[in-house]
Design an enzyme around this catalytic site. Structure first.
Site, PDB file in Angstrom:
ATOM      1  CB  CYS A  33       0.689   9.971  -7.529  1.00 36.38           C
ATOM      2  SG  CYS A  33       2.157   9.818  -6.633  1.00 36.38           S
ATOM      3  NE  ARG A  47      -4.660   7.173  -8.972  1.00 37.97           N
ATOM      4  CZ  ARG A  47      -4.756   6.151  -9.194  1.00 37.97           C
ATOM      5  NH1 ARG A  47      -6.096   5.666  -9.464  1.00 37.97           N
ATOM      6  NH2 ARG A  47      -3.889   5.644  -9.783  1.00 37.97           N
ATOM      7  CD1 TRP A 104      -0.208   7.381  -0.334  1.00 40.48           C
ATOM      8  CD2 TRP A 104       1.463   5.938  -1.250  1.00 40.48           C
ATOM      9  NE1 TRP A 104       0.542   6.250   0.671  1.00 40.48           N
ATOM     10  CE2 TRP A 104       1.057   5.396   0.082  1.00 40.48           C
ATOM     11  CE3 TRP A 104       2.173   5.430  -1.993  1.00 40.48           C
ATOM     12  CZ2 TRP A 104       1.499   4.317   0.339  1.00 40.48           C
ATOM     13  CZ3 TRP A 104       2.703   4.118  -1.689  1.00 40.48           C
ATOM     14  CH2 TRP A 104       2.551   3.639  -0.399  1.00 40.48           C
ATOM     15  CG  ASN A 107      -0.045   6.999 -10.488  1.00 45.59           C
ATOM     16  OD1 ASN A 107      -0.838   6.364 -11.004  1.00 45.59           O
ATOM     17  ND2 ASN A 107       0.619   6.511  -9.475  1.00 45.59           N
ATOM     18  N   GLY A 108       3.468   6.419 -10.437  1.00 49.77           N
ATOM     19  CA  GLY A 108       4.274   5.259 -10.666  1.00 49.77           C
ATOM     20  C   GLY A 108       5.520   5.056  -9.980  1.00 49.77           C
ATOM     21  CD  GLU A 115     -12.374  -5.590   6.190  1.00 55.56           C
ATOM     22  OE1 GLU A 115     -11.075  -6.124   5.856  1.00 55.56           O
ATOM     23  OE2 GLU A 115     -12.728  -4.668   5.984  1.00 55.56           O
ATOM     24  CE  LYS A 156     -11.804  -1.450   6.837  1.00 56.16           C
ATOM     25  NZ  LYS A 156     -11.933  -1.943   5.412  1.00 56.16           N
ATOM     26  CD  GLU A 195      -8.031   0.322   5.932  1.00 55.54           C
ATOM     27  OE1 GLU A 195      -7.633   0.664   4.873  1.00 55.54           O
ATOM     28  OE2 GLU A 195      -9.276  -0.290   6.098  1.00 55.54           O
ATOM     29  CG  HIS A 251      -1.685 -22.416  20.477  1.00 54.04           C
ATOM     30  ND1 HIS A 251      -1.182 -23.464  21.217  1.00 54.04           N
ATOM     31  CD2 HIS A 251      -2.871 -22.660  20.027  1.00 54.04           C
ATOM     32  CE1 HIS A 251      -2.293 -24.530  21.154  1.00 54.04           C
ATOM     33  NE2 HIS A 251      -3.191 -23.813  20.544  1.00 54.04           N
ATOM     34  CE  LYS A 258     -12.025   3.118  -1.722  1.00 52.16           C
ATOM     35  NZ  LYS A 258     -12.444   2.380  -0.550  1.00 52.16           N
TER      36      LYS A 258
END
Ligand code: AGP
Length: 593
Positions: free
Chosen positions: A2, A28, A76, A102-103, A470, A474, A477, A493, A588
């Site tokens: 947030c 955020r 968020w 926020n938290g 990575e 990407k 996401e 395997h 982010k």
């Protein structure tokens, strides 16, 4: 996560400041948004909130009166579903107190049971518990005492703005673990989750400390600890240029940021590798030399850069290094050497999982370096040393240029302790090759033709394996394609069972010595119907390969190999018409554990 922002001052610009701030804090979280503004004519606060983005909030609040006080929130979700009721601001039962937060308050259920069983709650959020506590306590004590007493009872993280409607020209703000900064301008104060929300209006800021609060009134801000003792703030200058970021000719920030990568590398060279001005603190290399093992801690993309760092330190500088997932390290019991040195990697410098690691490490004598893109961030300030990534603001949620900058910095540090990478020339070469690759790339056609399934595998060996992790992240996401990165030899395997006709398998071949092995693994999946895509360095390539990139120093191939994979993710998301810069469910800066 947030984002929160509030303005209190003498100018009637509260709405503009808060809305502009929310737009810049939307990275955020963007599930829902809300704003409250003081309506001086009727002496009430007008509150607007709804699920959806900040632009929707701008629409529903467009008739709000000009105001000198206001605060807003972009959410968020953590406690409670994404609903209008759970959107902030929240009010206490009588409506006297209003808050944005926020938290995560970990003991909110206990507090509710113990102190607030007689109170009606209108949301499922932990925030409402805070504001109801403050209202209840304010019956017996001053508002400031009610706030500090409540904050003392909270377990968890909070960046909190509170308005008492009985005293509407004051904003109270409390902070623990979640970031909160206060900026001052000539007509008022802005308090927000990130300097980004202040930078258009203020030249200096104070980063609030954990377990403190501030009272902003009459163009003055006073800072207190939770025992209500005054504390002296430290004002720092805002680097306003850093926070200016526009998309320019690009359709998305992500594409712009991919294309900025060569200039980021050149900036790093000019600030850290020109003989007359190496701005990296020389004690960092000394600490690395003195330690007998490096512990690289990070999350997500930054952790993948950490793996490349391990490869560089171990293979070229012969320094043992381990990479740990921050959220695991914080509460796990890994064996630690007797002379450790910690390297935190964090684009935002605010990742809560890393802050939890720092709390643990601070119980020892070990030193910590933070490599971050935000030099004023919490982790940069709280570590013993910090190195600025110099990538410029990264707005797209999916990290690209910060990742490449992280590898560049790790390579410079490895070089400082004897990796022998001929680092200045090698990085220059990477920037040059990247320029060429970006000018000539035809990745959108490859994606259209070959990335047709709901799943995909990246494979590679040694540092190509790290790049494959990575690359897969990407793709997941932003395109929501199920993707996994694998060590090329490992697929057989078990996971090879998932290969069907046309399953895309993207082989990364940056390492000539291992190319024959990776190509054999590719043949194994082709034999089972896979659709291969090969990205290879020129010196390890075959003419049939899909993407061939020019050679760079063998230690730095990952910096260049990752670029086509960033573009694959971008074009896959573009093809699917997705929200590339703000993918679903993400934010982010991850300031909750
Ligand atoms: C990157 O594309 C992701 N959004 C994510 O994995 C990110 O790298 C991670 O959350 C760590 O963030 P940090 O670098 O700001 O600490």
């Amino acid at each position: 996560m947030c984002g929160i922002v509030g303005y209190v001052g003498s100018d009637t610009k509260a709405k503009d400041v808060v809305m502009n701030g929310l737009r810049r804090l939307e990275y955020r979280g963007y599930d829902s948004a809300g704003i409250t503004l003081y309506n001086a004519r009727f002496r009430i606060f007008d509150t607007y909130k709804d699920i959806g983005r900040v632009e929707h909030l701008a629409q529903i609040s467009k008739l709000a009166m000009p105001s000198t006080i206001g605060m807003g929130h972009t959410r968020w979700a953590t406690h409670g579903a994404v609903t209008k009721n759970n959107a902030h601001p929240h009010s206490s039962q009588s409506g006297r107190f209003i808050a944005v937060h926020n938290g995560v308050i970990e003991n909110s259920d206990e507090l509710k049971k113990q102190y607030l069983s007689d109170i009606y709650f209108s949301s499922d959020t932990d925030t409402e518990v805070i504001i109801q506590m403050i209202e209840k306590l304010s019956i017996q004590m001053s508002v400031e005492n009610a706030i500090s007493t409540t904050l003392k009872l909270l377990e968890g993280s909070y960046a909190l703005l509170i308005i008492d409607t009985h005293n509407p020209e004051t904003i109270y703000a409390g902070k623990n673990k979640s970031p909160l900064v206060l900026g001052s301008s000539k007509d008022g104060h802005i308090i927000a989750s990130d300097i980004m929300a202040l930078s258009d209006y203020c030249d200096s800021f104070v980063a609030l400390k954990d377990e403190t609060f501030t009272v902003v009134h009459d163009n003055r801000a006073h800072f207190f600890d939770l025992n209500h003792q005054l504390i002296e703030p430290e004002y720092l200058k805002i680097d306003n240029d850093f926070y200016q970021a526009e998309k320019g000719e690009f359709e998305h920030y992500m594409l712009k940021e991919i294309y900025e990568q060569p200039s980021v590398i050149r900036r790093i060279i000019s600030r850290y590798l020109l003989d007359e001005k190496d701005e990296i603190d020389e004690h960092i290399a000394q600490q690395i030399e003195l330690s007998n093992r490096l512990y690289i801690l990070a999350a997500g993309t930054s952790m993948h850069a950490g793996y490349i760092g391990k490869f560089l330190f171990e293979k070229y500088a012969h320094k043992p290094a381990e990479v740990h997932i921050a959220s695991e390290f914080a509460y796990g019991q890994p064996w630690i050497s007797d002379k450790p040195f910690y390297i935190f990697i964090s684009q935002s410098g605010e990742t809560a999982d890393l802050r939890a690691c720092l709390t643990k490490i601070r119980k020892t004598d070990a030193k910590v370096l933070t490599i971050t893109n935000v030099k004023t961030s919490t982790l940069a300030r709280e570590a013993d040393f910090s190195v600025d990534l110099l990538a410029g603001p990264e707005i797209a949620v999916a990290s690209t240029k910060a990742y490449v900058a992280q590898i560049a910095i790790l390579a410079i540090l490895a070089d400082k302790i004897g990796a022998g990478l001929d680092i200045k020339a090698s990085l220059n070469r990477v920037a040059l090759v990247m320029d060429k690759l970006l000018k000539e790339q035809k990745i959108s056609e490859i994606v259209k033709e070959k990335l047709v399934k709901r799943n995909c595998f990246y494979i590679g060996r040694e540092c190509d394996y790290y790049t494959s992790l990575e690359a897969a992240l990407k793709l997941k996401e932003i395109s929501y394609i199920q993707a996994e990165g694998f060590a090329a030899g490992e697929l057989k395997h078990g996971t090879i069972a998932l290969i069907e006709k046309n399953t895309p398998v993207i082989a990364l071949i940056g390492n000539r010595e291992l190319s024959a092995h990776t190509r054999s693994n590719l043949k194994e999946v082709i034999a089972r119907g896979a659709q291969p895509i090969v990205i290879a360095m020129r010196n390890a390539s075959l003419s049939s390969d899909d993407i061939i990139v020019e050679d760079v120093h063998e230690a730095l191939t990952s910096m260049i190999m990752v670029v086509p994979t960033q573009l694959i993710a971008y074009y896959a998301a573009l093809d699917r018409d997705l929200d590339i810069d703000k993918p679903r469910n993400l934010a982010k800066s991850v300031t909750v554990e």
